[in-house]
Design a protein around this motif. Structure first.
Motif, PDB file in Angstrom:
ATOM      1  N   THR A  71       0.833  -1.194   0.000  1.00 59.51           N
ATOM      2  CA  THR A  71       0.000   0.000   0.000  1.00 59.51           C
ATOM      3  C   THR A  71       0.867   1.243   0.000  1.00 59.51           C
ATOM      4  O   THR A  71       1.960   1.257   0.582  1.00 59.51           O
ATOM      5  CB  THR A  71      -0.949   0.022   1.215  1.00 59.51           C
ATOM      6  N   SER A  72       0.366   2.280  -0.644  1.00 55.91           N
ATOM      7  CA  SER A  72       1.119   3.536  -0.744  1.00 55.91           C
ATOM      8  C   SER A  72       0.715   4.535   0.329  1.00 55.91           C
ATOM      9  O   SER A  72       1.238   5.642   0.359  1.00 55.91           O
ATOM     10  CB  SER A  72       0.872   4.166  -2.120  1.00 55.91           C
ATOM     11  N   ASN A  73      -0.231   4.155   1.182  1.00 58.07           N
ATOM     12  CA  ASN A  73      -0.710   5.079   2.218  1.00 58.07           C
ATOM     13  C   ASN A  73      -1.112   6.423   1.617  1.00 58.07           C
ATOM     14  O   ASN A  73      -0.747   7.489   2.111  1.00 58.07           O
ATOM     15  CB  ASN A  73       0.358   5.275   3.304  1.00 58.07           C
ATOM     16  N   ASN A  74      -1.855   6.327   0.511  1.00 60.74           N
ATOM     17  CA  ASN A  74      -2.369   7.504  -0.195  1.00 60.74           C
ATOM     18  C   ASN A  74      -1.275   8.345  -0.855  1.00 60.74           C
ATOM     19  O   ASN A  74      -1.481   9.499  -1.195  1.00 60.74           O
ATOM     20  CB  ASN A  74      -3.199   8.388   0.750  1.00 60.74           C
ATOM     21  N   GLY A  75      -0.116   7.768  -1.024  1.00 54.04           N
ATOM     22  CA  GLY A  75       0.930   8.426  -1.810  1.00 54.04           C
ATOM     23  C   GLY A  75       1.825   9.338  -0.989  1.00 54.04           C
ATOM     24  O   GLY A  75       1.450   9.875   0.039  1.00 54.04           O
ATOM     25  N   GLY A  76       3.069   9.458  -1.454  1.00 50.68           N
ATOM     26  CA  GLY A  76       3.995  10.400  -0.849  1.00 50.68           C
ATOM     27  C   GLY A  76       4.878   9.818   0.215  1.00 50.68           C
ATOM     28  O   GLY A  76       6.007  10.255   0.403  1.00 50.68           O
ATOM     29  N   GLY A  77       4.409   8.822   0.952  1.00 53.67           N
ATOM     30  CA  GLY A  77       5.196   8.258   2.035  1.00 53.67           C
ATOM     31  C   GLY A  77       5.811   6.928   1.666  1.00 53.67           C
ATOM     32  O   GLY A  77       5.883   6.551   0.493  1.00 53.67           O
ATOM     33  N   PRO A  78       6.227   6.174   2.673  1.00 58.16           N
ATOM     34  CA  PRO A  78       6.816   4.865   2.411  1.00 58.16           C
ATOM     35  C   PRO A  78       5.768   3.846   1.992  1.00 58.16           C
ATOM     36  O   PRO A  78       4.595   3.938   2.373  1.00 58.16           O
ATOM     37  CB  PRO A  78       7.457   4.490   3.752  1.00 58.16           C
ATOM     38  N   VAL A  79       6.202   2.858   1.241  1.00 54.37           N
ATOM     39  CA  VAL A  79       5.347   1.728   0.887  1.00 54.37           C
ATOM     40  C   VAL A  79       5.434   0.705   2.006  1.00 54.37           C
ATOM     41  O   VAL A  79       6.520   0.373   2.484  1.00 54.37           O
ATOM     42  CB  VAL A  79       5.789   1.093  -0.448  1.00 54.37           C
ATOM     43  N   SER A  80       4.282   0.211   2.438  1.00 63.74           N
ATOM     44  CA  SER A  80       4.248  -0.829   3.467  1.00 63.74           C
ATOM     45  C   SER A  80       3.438  -2.012   2.961  1.00 63.74           C
ATOM     46  O   SER A  80       2.881  -1.977   1.861  1.00 63.74           O
ATOM     47  CB  SER A  80       3.639  -0.290   4.765  1.00 63.74           C
ATOM     48  N   ALA A  81       3.363  -3.057   3.783  1.00 69.80           N
ATOM     49  CA  ALA A  81       2.598  -4.254   3.433  1.00 69.80           C
ATOM     50  C   ALA A  81       1.497  -4.473   4.465  1.00 69.80           C
ATOM     51  O   ALA A  81       1.299  -5.573   4.967  1.00 69.80           O
ATOM     52  CB  ALA A  81       3.513  -5.471   3.364  1.00 69.80           C
ATOM     53  N   ALA A  82       0.774  -3.395   4.779  1.00 67.66           N
ATOM     54  CA  ALA A  82      -0.158  -3.407   5.906  1.00 67.66           C
ATOM     55  C   ALA A  82      -1.629  -3.496   5.507  1.00 67.66           C
ATOM     56  O   ALA A  82      -2.490  -3.563   6.383  1.00 67.66           O
ATOM     57  CB  ALA A  82       0.054  -2.158   6.755  1.00 67.66           C
TER      58      ALA A  82
END
Length: 528
Positions: A124-135
């Motif tokens: 997931t991109s957490n709506n963009g701009g931040g780190p990519v996670s697998a949450a």
């Protein structure tokens, strides 16, 4: 050649006796004759390896649902990894790719994808701009990425135009702006395709509904025909086993992405069977949620969620639908409740409960239709189903026998393969026959092995050994499959080219004697 020892003569004589087909076989109680059948595999449940051309027109067809990929930063020369298999951080710091570094694609469109991790979560991109996670536990817009491809190199971007890049700290960030080139920069990755699936889900979602419907209508109309049933009848076959998918119960408008029309094709098969004096076994090959993760179970990405109560209940509804529709049809011989459930991920108690309830559903419509239960695939003893007390009458256990899919057969020669049939398969069939329980059915087998460059006579001997062994099963056998892009899996090709000789009705005496002498020669050469 020198002195022939008694042991050599004994081995030769044994092979001659084993290869001589019996003139008759007794039938199982309640059966007018044992099943000598052929599977209609790849027809109403798609398997891409059976007919690869079905997938030829899909754009970007090497990236279908369930394709397993590994991503390597060309700048860092490290693999993208979902720590602990998912649920938290994503790093780019692994030298070697394994399960945590492997992602399954969910295809949204030709170039839009979601990445499922080993543990089931999504990148997931957490709506963009931040780190990519697998949450993310389920995918939506924030978990959907556009892939730009240049051979094996890719860029990954969001709908806002930002690209994913690696940082010096080995993290993935969604803040690369502009157009990255294809050199060794921080937004370029090497993508390796590890594995892919080619089943109903992949075909339908890859083409889209309208084109998939056209493709499958043509396939269901032409892949199997009344002439094929006539061919089978003419060559001593008395039964067809017909794999179907769970969505058949929802025809003509099954849940997306599945395509309607398989029910009408199954109706045609029953009509053809009646015309040509064949019997039908309906085999539920693909259950909702997938019972084994394989493409022939219509799995989206190889995961298995069938054992959940909702999916089990839905599957029982499918059995009820099939039994209600066909139980009184004169061509119906049996209903197989589930094909090849996974031994690793389908608990025995859940499976036995399902089989018991499925048996009762069929009995609600018929007291004589055979209820067929398939052994679990993997490390499971078929005897477990003989101890389960599924039902009281006309119960059959289906075993699948292949000299394939296991490293044990990798270096086995002609004699070894034939000896395996008699030393391993025959005793198991005989033991189960004497277990005072369900009838024994070899529901899938094939005249193929791992022997390289085998001659036609060697294939004939292997096929004769299997026929001799499997005709001893109390219910009978069924070859996999009627038609196939791979020659030796194709029943019609085997018969027409005499690679498979169906007992005394298909083999002339001189040919039989020649084969027996060839068997002797092989043994003598290997011993001496």
């Amino acid at each position: 050649m020198g002195i022939i020892h008694r042991s050599m003569l004994a081995s030769c004589s044994l092979m001659v006796l084993l290869l001589l087909p019996r003139l008759s076989h007794s039938s199982a109680d309640g059966l007018s004759e044992k099943v000598r059948g052929v599977n209609l595999g790849g027809w109403l449940v798609v398997e891409g390896w059976i007919r690869p051309s079905l997938f030829d027109g899909i754009p970007n067809r090497d990236m279908l649902d369930g394709t397993e990929v590994q991503l390597k930063s060309v700048l860092l020369q490290k693999y993208v990894s979902a720590i602990d298999g998912g649920g938290g951080n994503v790093t780019v710091d692994k030298d070697v790719a394994s399960s945590w570094e492997t992602f399954k694609l969910w295809r949204v469109s030709e170039w839009e994808f979601q990445f499922r991790c080993f543990g089931g979560q999504f990148l997931t991109s957490n709506n963009g701009g931040g780190p990519v996670s697998a949450a993310a536990n389920s995918p939506s817009e924030s978990e959907t990425f556009y892939i730009e491809k240049n051979n094996t190199r890719i860029h990954i971007r969001l709908s806002n135009g930002n690209y994913i890049k690696v940082t010096e700290g080995s993290a993935l960030m969604v803040n690369y702006q502009g157009e990255p080139g294809w050199d060794n920069n921080d937004a370029t990755f090497e993508m390796t395709i590890v594995y892919n699936l080619h089943g109903d889900f992949q075909l339908a979602n890859g083409y889209g509904h309208d084109i998939a419907e056209e493709i499958l209508m043509d396939h269901r109309r032409n892949f199997v025909s009344s002439q094929d049933f006539a061919f089978l009848s003419q060559h001593g076959i008395n039964t067809v086993r017909i794999p179907v998918g769970w969505w058949i119960a929802y025809d003509p408008d099954p849940p997306a992405p599945f395509i309607g029309g398989s029910l009408a094709a199954l109706d045609r098969a029953f009509a053809w069977a009646k015309i040509h004096s064949l019997k039908c076994i309906i085999d539920l090959h693909a259950a909702p949620g997938s019972q084994n993760g394989m493409e022939h179970s219509a799995s989206r990405d190889g995961s298995i969620s069938w054992p959940t109560p909702d999916h089990v209940s839905q599957t029982l509804d499918v059995i009820d639908f099939l039994a209600a529709r066909y139980a009184n049809h004169s061509a119906l011989l049996g209903i197989e409740l589930l094909n090849e459930p996974s031994a690793a991920l389908v608990p025995l108690d859940i499976l036995v409960s399902y089989y018991t309830r499925g048996y009762q559903i069929v009995r609600n419509y018929s007291t004589s239709v055979y209820v067929i239960i398939c052994q679990r695939v993997g490390n499971a003893d078929p005897a477990e189903l003989y101890q389960a007390n599924i039902g009281t009458s006309n119960v059959v256990v289906d075993l699948h026998y292949y000299n394939l899919f296991d490293p044990y057969f990798d270096n086995m020669d002609v004699t070894g393969n034939i000896e395996f049939i008699y030393k391993k398969r025959v005793p198991q069939v005989q033991a189960l026959k004497s277990a005072n329980g369900p009838l024994v059915f070899i529901g899938e087998w094939v005249n193929e092995w791992k022997v390289a460059n085998a001659s036609r006579s060697e294939y004939q001997m292997f096929g004769m050994a299997q026929l001799e062994a499997y005709e001893d099963a109390s219910f009978g056998w069924c070859y996999w499959t009627l038609k196939n892009a791979r020659m030796h899996w194709d029943f019609k090709w085997n018969i027409n080219n005499r690679y498979l000789l169906l007992g005394s009705s298909s083999i002339r005496k001189p040919e039989l004697l020649l084969l027996c002498w060839l068997a002797c020669a092989i043994i003598l050469m290997q011993i001496g």
